[in-house]
Write an enzyme that holds these catalytic residues in place. Structure first.
Site, PDB file in Angstrom:
ATOM      1  CB  SER A   1      -0.475  -0.089   1.157  1.00 40.39           C
ATOM      2  OG  SER A   1      -1.315   1.759   1.054  1.00 40.39           O
TER       3      SER A   1
ATOM      4  CE1 TYR B   1      -4.318  -2.558   5.684  1.00 36.76           C
ATOM      5  CE2 TYR B   1      -4.130   0.384   5.074  1.00 36.76           C
ATOM      6  CZ  TYR B   1      -4.296  -1.067   4.165  1.00 36.76           C
ATOM      7  OH  TYR B   1      -4.273  -1.232   3.319  1.00 36.76           O
TER       8      TYR B   1
ATOM      9  CE  LYS C   1      -1.337  -4.141   3.352  1.00 37.93           C
ATOM     10  NZ  LYS C   1      -2.075  -4.988   2.589  1.00 37.93           N
TER      11      LYS C   1
HETATM   12  N1  LIG Z   1      -9.023  -0.029  -1.035  1.00 38.19           N
HETATM   13  C1  LIG Z   1      -7.829   0.874  -0.741  1.00 38.19           C
HETATM   14  O1  LIG Z   1      -7.867   1.499  -0.846  1.00 38.19           O
HETATM   15  C2  LIG Z   1      -6.213  -0.526  -0.896  1.00 38.19           C
HETATM   16  C3  LIG Z   1      -5.818  -1.149  -0.390  1.00 38.19           C
HETATM   17  N2  LIG Z   1      -5.177  -1.940  -0.327  1.00 38.19           N
HETATM   18  C4  LIG Z   1      -5.013  -3.213   0.270  1.00 38.19           C
HETATM   19  O2  LIG Z   1      -5.070  -4.113  -1.458  1.00 38.19           O
HETATM   20  C5  LIG Z   1      -6.121  -5.594  -0.253  1.00 38.19           C
HETATM   21  C6  LIG Z   1      -7.677  -5.573  -0.423  1.00 38.19           C
HETATM   22  O3  LIG Z   1      -8.114  -4.402   0.095  1.00 38.19           O
HETATM   23  P1  LIG Z   1      -9.576  -4.337  -0.805  1.00 38.19           P
HETATM   24  O4  LIG Z   1      -9.999  -4.900  -1.864  1.00 38.19           O
HETATM   25  O5  LIG Z   1      -9.787  -2.907  -0.626  1.00 38.19           O
HETATM   26  O6  LIG Z   1     -10.290  -4.292   0.847  1.00 38.19           O
HETATM   27  P2  LIG Z   1     -11.866  -5.140   1.156  1.00 38.19           P
HETATM   28  O7  LIG Z   1     -11.882  -5.170   2.327  1.00 38.19           O
HETATM   29  O8  LIG Z   1     -12.791  -4.291   0.271  1.00 38.19           O
HETATM   30  O9  LIG Z   1     -11.580  -6.555   0.104  1.00 38.19           O
HETATM   31  C7  LIG Z   1     -11.141  -7.951   1.263  1.00 38.19           C
HETATM   32  C8  LIG Z   1     -11.277  -9.313   0.575  1.00 38.19           C
HETATM   33  O10 LIG Z   1     -10.369  -9.871   1.431  1.00 38.19           O
HETATM   34  C9  LIG Z   1     -10.836 -11.091   2.427  1.00 38.19           C
HETATM   35  N3  LIG Z   1     -10.589 -11.059   3.588  1.00 38.19           N
HETATM   36  C10 LIG Z   1     -10.896 -10.119   4.747  1.00 38.19           C
HETATM   37  N4  LIG Z   1      -9.529 -11.069   5.505  1.00 38.19           N
HETATM   38  C11 LIG Z   1      -9.198 -12.105   5.440  1.00 38.19           C
HETATM   39  C12 LIG Z   1      -8.774 -13.237   5.861  1.00 38.19           C
HETATM   40  N5  LIG Z   1      -8.958 -12.603   6.986  1.00 38.19           N
HETATM   41  N6  LIG Z   1      -8.599 -14.203   4.609  1.00 38.19           N
HETATM   42  C13 LIG Z   1      -9.056 -14.526   3.809  1.00 38.19           C
HETATM   43  N7  LIG Z   1      -9.826 -13.799   3.498  1.00 38.19           N
HETATM   44  C14 LIG Z   1     -10.043 -12.475   4.065  1.00 38.19           C
HETATM   45  C15 LIG Z   1     -12.598 -10.476   2.530  1.00 38.19           C
HETATM   46  O11 LIG Z   1     -13.621 -11.148   3.125  1.00 38.19           O
HETATM   47  C16 LIG Z   1     -12.653  -9.493   1.641  1.00 38.19           C
HETATM   48  O12 LIG Z   1     -13.259  -9.767   0.180  1.00 38.19           O
HETATM   49  C17 LIG Z   1      -5.969  -4.923   0.711  1.00 38.19           C
HETATM   50  O13 LIG Z   1      -4.533  -6.203   1.519  1.00 38.19           O
HETATM   51  C18 LIG Z   1      -5.376  -4.028   1.196  1.00 38.19           C
HETATM   52  O14 LIG Z   1      -4.638  -3.493   2.560  1.00 38.19           O
HETATM   53  C19 LIG Z   1      -3.707  -0.983   0.112  1.00 38.19           C
HETATM   54  C20 LIG Z   1      -3.840  -0.076  -0.548  1.00 38.19           C
HETATM   55  C21 LIG Z   1      -5.488   0.845  -0.314  1.00 38.19           C
HETATM   56  C1  LIG Z   2      -5.537   4.333   4.069  1.00 38.90           C
HETATM   57  C2  LIG Z   2      -4.485   3.297   2.160  1.00 38.90           C
HETATM   58  O1  LIG Z   2      -3.642   3.356   2.107  1.00 38.90           O
HETATM   59  C3  LIG Z   2      -4.805   1.672   2.577  1.00 38.90           C
HETATM   60  C4  LIG Z   2      -6.683   1.628   2.807  1.00 38.90           C
HETATM   61  O2  LIG Z   2      -4.007   1.690   2.446  1.00 38.90           O
END
Ligand SMILES: NC(=O)C1=CN([C@@H]2O[C@H](COP(=O)(O)OP(=O)(O)OC[C@H]3O[C@@H](n4cnc5c(N)ncnc54)[C@H](O)[C@@H]3O)[C@@H](O)[C@H]2O)C=CC1
Ligand SMILES: CC(=O)C(C)=O
Length: 260
Positions: A143, A156, A160
């Site tokens: 991230s 968080y 990361k």
């Molecule tokens: N949304 C954003 O702006 C950003 C997201 N990220 C990273 O990208 C990745 C995906 O993020 P998003 O799609 O936004 O999150 P989200 O919360 O929308 O989706 C995450 C998915 O992972 C699943 N999940 C959560 N905990 C779990 C576990 N213990 N075991 C298996 N599956 C699990 C959830 O059920 C969900 O389907 C994460 O690692 C997040 O930290 C990084 C930077 C920015």
């Molecule tokens: C704020 C941010 O950078 C996330 C959700 O990865």
């Protein structure tokens, strides 16, 4: 691609992981979806099947070592191999450091950091068994929070930063097996994760729904928050032969927010 390659994506029932899985399916990979949420997992698998994707799914918790190994085994039982493993699943926390309990810290590090260690161990063990012929890929969700440290996202961000470090060490240890390890570093994407961050930040900062998200997005040079397709385009590259000579990198894909 001649024999069909296989990509496993954790946290792919929804959000960025689903977008990544869609893109890798379009690239010709057989797809193994995995998520802790059985409902989104089932719905996404049905969607992929309807689109003619060669897809399997596995419900598991990335924080559990046995689940990560069982996920790889499921991929092997279904498709015979693993070429790409994406450690995408992650969770956020929004709180001032002075409010963080030991349980909060452990929850975030279990899901965001232990997952990457266990996923790497499971994927690498299988890739080593498969032997040479092509370069295998382990790809981690980092991230902008792995490069910068933001207030109210302290644990968080620390998690990361740990993912970025594990990415480099794994790259150093696994290169001799023709396994590359890289990370993608998104900025701000309007997934359910940001819905939750926005709501929680609102409580701390007394902001209206949407305001924290807008504030965080305001400085993006490209003038918009990102969509899963933006992130998936980078993962497409990291999963492809075009990136065979790249390893140990944590690449920013944020529309111009953090500069390294
Ligand atoms: N949304 C954003 O702006 C950003 C997201 N990220 C990273 O990208 C990745 C995906 O993020 P998003 O799609 O936004 O999150 P989200 O919360 O929308 O989706 C995450 C998915 O992972 C699943 N999940 C959560 N905990 C779990 C576990 N213990 N075991 C298996 N599956 C699990 C959830 O059920 C969900 O389907 C994460 O690692 C997040 O930290 C990084 C930077 C920015
Ligand atoms: C704020 C941010 O950078 C996330 C959700 O990865």
């Amino acid at each position: 691609m001649s024999a069909q390659k296989v990509a496993v994506i954790t946290g792919s029932g929804d959000g960025l992981g689903k977008g990544i899985a869609k893109r890798l399916a379009k690239d010709g990979f057989a797809i193994v979806l995995s998520d802790i949420n059985p409902d989104t997992l089932k719905a996404t698998a049905a969607e992929f099947q309807a689109d003619g994707v060669n897809v399997a799914s596995f419900q598991g918790n990335v924080a559990k070592r046995e689940d990560q190994f069982a996920l790889v085994q499921h991929a092997v039982d279904t498709f015979g191999r693993v070429d790409v493993f994406v450690n995408n699943a992650g969770i956020e926390d929004v709180m001032a450091l002075e409010d963080v309990t030991e349980a909060d810290f452990d929850r975030v590090f279990d899901v965001n950091v232990k997952s990457v260690l266990f996923g790497t161990q499971a994927a690498a063990a299988q890739m080593k068994k498969q032997g040479g012929g092509s370069v295998y890929k382990i790809i981690n969700a980092c991230s902008i929070a792995g490069h910068e440290s933001y207030d109210l996202l302290g644990v968080y961000c620390a998690s990361k930063h740990a993912v970025r470090s594990l990415t480099v060490t794994a790259a150093k240890e696994l290169a001799k097996h023709q396994i590359t390890v890289n990370a993608y570093c998104p900025g701000v994407a309007a997934t359910k994760m940001w819905d939750r961050i926005d709501a929680e930040m609102g409580k701390y900062m007394n902001t209206q729904p949407g305001e924290a998200f807008e504030k965080f997005s305001a400085g993006i040079l490209m003038g918009r928050p990102q969509v899963p397709e933006d992130v998936a385009a980078l993962v497409h590259y990291l999963a492809s032969e075009d990136s065979d000579y790249m390893t140990g990198q944590a690449l920013l894909i944020d529309g111009g927010m953090v500069f390294r």
